[in-house]
Motif scaffolding. Structure first.
Motif, PDB file in Angstrom:
ATOM      1  N   GLU A   5       0.833  -1.207   0.000  1.00 29.20           N
ATOM      2  CA  GLU A   5       0.000   0.000   0.000  1.00 29.20           C
ATOM      3  C   GLU A   5       0.870   1.260   0.000  1.00 29.20           C
ATOM      4  O   GLU A   5       0.619   2.201  -0.771  1.00 29.20           O
ATOM      5  CB  GLU A   5      -0.922  -0.002   1.210  1.00 29.20           C
ATOM      6  N   LEU A   6       1.886   1.291   0.854  1.00 31.37           N
ATOM      7  CA  LEU A   6       2.764   2.457   0.909  1.00 31.37           C
ATOM      8  C   LEU A   6       3.575   2.597  -0.375  1.00 31.37           C
ATOM      9  O   LEU A   6       3.806   3.713  -0.856  1.00 31.37           O
ATOM     10  CB  LEU A   6       3.686   2.358   2.119  1.00 31.37           C
ATOM     11  N   GLN A  48       2.173   4.448  -3.343  1.00 30.82           N
ATOM     12  CA  GLN A  48       2.220   5.909  -3.331  1.00 30.82           C
ATOM     13  C   GLN A  48       3.132   6.447  -4.441  1.00 30.82           C
ATOM     14  O   GLN A  48       3.037   7.607  -4.828  1.00 30.82           O
ATOM     15  CB  GLN A  48       2.716   6.418  -1.982  1.00 30.82           C
ATOM     16  N   HIS A  49       4.025   5.593  -4.943  1.00 28.77           N
ATOM     17  CA  HIS A  49       4.932   6.005  -6.013  1.00 28.77           C
ATOM     18  C   HIS A  49       4.225   6.103  -7.359  1.00 28.77           C
ATOM     19  O   HIS A  49       4.812   6.576  -8.333  1.00 28.77           O
ATOM     20  CB  HIS A  49       6.090   5.004  -6.153  1.00 28.77           C
ATOM     21  N   GLN A  77      -3.533  11.588   3.394  1.00 30.08           N
ATOM     22  CA  GLN A  77      -2.261  11.056   2.909  1.00 30.08           C
ATOM     23  C   GLN A  77      -2.394  10.397   1.538  1.00 30.08           C
ATOM     24  O   GLN A  77      -1.446   9.780   1.045  1.00 30.08           O
ATOM     25  CB  GLN A  77      -1.703  10.053   3.922  1.00 30.08           C
ATOM     26  N   ARG A 123      -3.886   7.759   0.341  1.00 32.46           N
ATOM     27  CA  ARG A 123      -3.659   6.332   0.193  1.00 32.46           C
ATOM     28  C   ARG A 123      -4.375   5.842  -1.060  1.00 32.46           C
ATOM     29  O   ARG A 123      -5.508   6.233  -1.351  1.00 32.46           O
ATOM     30  CB  ARG A 123      -4.171   5.581   1.420  1.00 32.46           C
ATOM     31  N   ARG A 124      -3.717   4.968  -1.779  1.00 27.81           N
ATOM     32  CA  ARG A 124      -4.255   4.486  -3.052  1.00 27.81           C
ATOM     33  C   ARG A 124      -5.302   3.404  -2.802  1.00 27.81           C
ATOM     34  O   ARG A 124      -5.078   2.215  -3.007  1.00 27.81           O
ATOM     35  CB  ARG A 124      -3.128   3.967  -3.923  1.00 27.81           C
ATOM     36  N   GLN A 152       0.898  13.590  -2.484  1.00 32.13           N
ATOM     37  CA  GLN A 152       1.046  12.729  -1.317  1.00 32.13           C
ATOM     38  C   GLN A 152       0.293  13.236  -0.086  1.00 32.13           C
ATOM     39  O   GLN A 152       0.278  12.550   0.939  1.00 32.13           O
ATOM     40  CB  GLN A 152       2.534  12.586  -0.955  1.00 32.13           C
TER      41      GLN A 152
END
Length: 366
Positions: free
Chosen positions: A177-178, A181-182, A264, A266-267, A291
């Motif tokens: 998940e993090l 973010q890219h 934030q 989050r996708r 972001q």
């Protein structure tokens, strides 16, 4: 079946869980009474304890009746999935910066309130640090519950391995998940998001409790594997419902406001559906590629979830997954009570929420 078990068993579970936590913290952490009391208040917020109930369903998968009598057979190991849930939920709240869920403070927020006087950022950081180590400390309680389980050494080894597997898988999902973010949200395939949901949520919420109970009850591997597949599908659909409930709390009114996920960026399925639906040149396009958001941008995104049909798209995905799971339940070969419970799980956790969305005309144009 689900509501009957909640009414009949949940009060007993809640009392026993509080007693377990009170005894464990008093024995293991006598010098941390203030922190223990804050955690007890946090843990007591989940009064229905659906994960221990689902463990009981797994344990009684071949039983003609389900109920509190099964508690006497398995003891406090019934709370193992709840402890694992707390570990992972506390971590998640720290990372997402969530200070309140279901109209109650998260544990990081509760520990921030206990922090020494100082500037708000310093107090928040202190609360987060306390919550992080408290979550990790709970892995010791999980180990104690496995060790005390009324089972053979071989079965206890399987219980430990199952917990280890879910921790690995859930952290993999959180890392994924993090890492997403890219990537611009409009470019993330839906299949990747659903696989991430299966890792980060479906296992520890649904597959783990049933699996632990099934291991204790001796359910054969083939039916356990098939049931795990169904529960993964339910878990992914449930996570989509959580996206909607937390992203648009006014729509489902479940008391969940996951504002940290939006601020934030989050996708999530909801955010990525919105990114694909926004027209070219919409002022939200460059914001979604970033972001973080301001409070004004967060409000605009929440409105856009409805205006541009992202809620409709997400709900449609959840409905398809619920139908897929429901169609498979009767083929699992479980006893009638366990079968009824799983059908109720799909209805209560997914279909009821979808019905509320439709009845409230809360979805966008699609």
């Amino acid at each position: 079946m689900l509501s009957d078990l909640f009414a009949a068993v949940s009060p007993t579970l809640a009392a026993r869980y509080r007693r377990l936590l009170t005894d464990w913290t008093a024995t293991r952490l006598p010098a941390l009474h203030e922190l223990s009391q804050a955690y007890l208040a946090y843990a007591g917020g989940d009064g229905l304890l659906p994960r221990p109930l689902l463990l009981l369903v797994g344990y009684g998968a071949d039983r003609a009746t389900l109920g509190g009598a099964l508690l006497d057979e398995i003891g406090d190991v019934v709370f193992l999935p709840q402890v694992v849930r707390d570990v992972l939920a506390i971590h998640d709240d720290i990372v997402d910066g969530d200070r309140e869920k279901f109209a109650r403070p998260t544990l990081p927020a509760a520990y921030t309130a206990l922090a020494p006087p100082g500037a708000p950022p310093a107090r928040t950081r202190h609360g987060d640090h306390l919550a992080l180590y408290w979550a990790d400390l709970l892995l010791g309680l999980a180990a104690d519950l496995v060790e005390q389980a009324p089972a053979s050494p071989e079965v206890r080894c399987r219980l430990s391995a199952t917990v280890g597997h879910v921790l690995t898988r859930t952290h993999r999902g959180q890392l994924t998940e993090l890492h997403l973010q890219h990537t611009h949200p409009a470019q993330i395939p839906v299949a990747d998001l659903l696989a991430m949901y299966a890792d980060k949520a479906a296992d520890y919420c649904y597959q783990l409790p049933f699996t632990l109970g099934a291991i204790l009850g001796g359910l054969d591997p083939d039916r356990l594997g098939a049931t795990r597949t169904v529960l993964e599908t339910v878990g992914v659909a449930s996570q989509i419902i959580d996206d909607i409930a937390g992203g648009c709390p006014q729509v489902l009114e479940q008391g969940k406001d996951s504002i940290g996920e939006i601020t934030q960026l989050r996708r999530t399925v909801l955010l990525c559906d919105l990114a694909r639906r926004l027209p070219a040149g919409d002022p939200l396009q460059p914001i979604l590629a970033g972001q973080a958001t301001t409070p004004e941008q967060t409000a605009a995104i929440r409105e856009a979830f409805l205006t541009f049909g992202a809620v409709t798209a997400a709900a449609t995905r959840a409905a398809a997954l619920a139908d897929q799971a429901a169609a498979a339940i009767d083929r699992l070969g479980l006893a009638a009570p366990a079968t009824a419970y799983l059908h109720d799980l799909v209805d209560v956790r997914v279909r009821h929420s979808l019905g509320v969305l439709t009845a409230g005309d809360a979805v966008g144009s699609g």
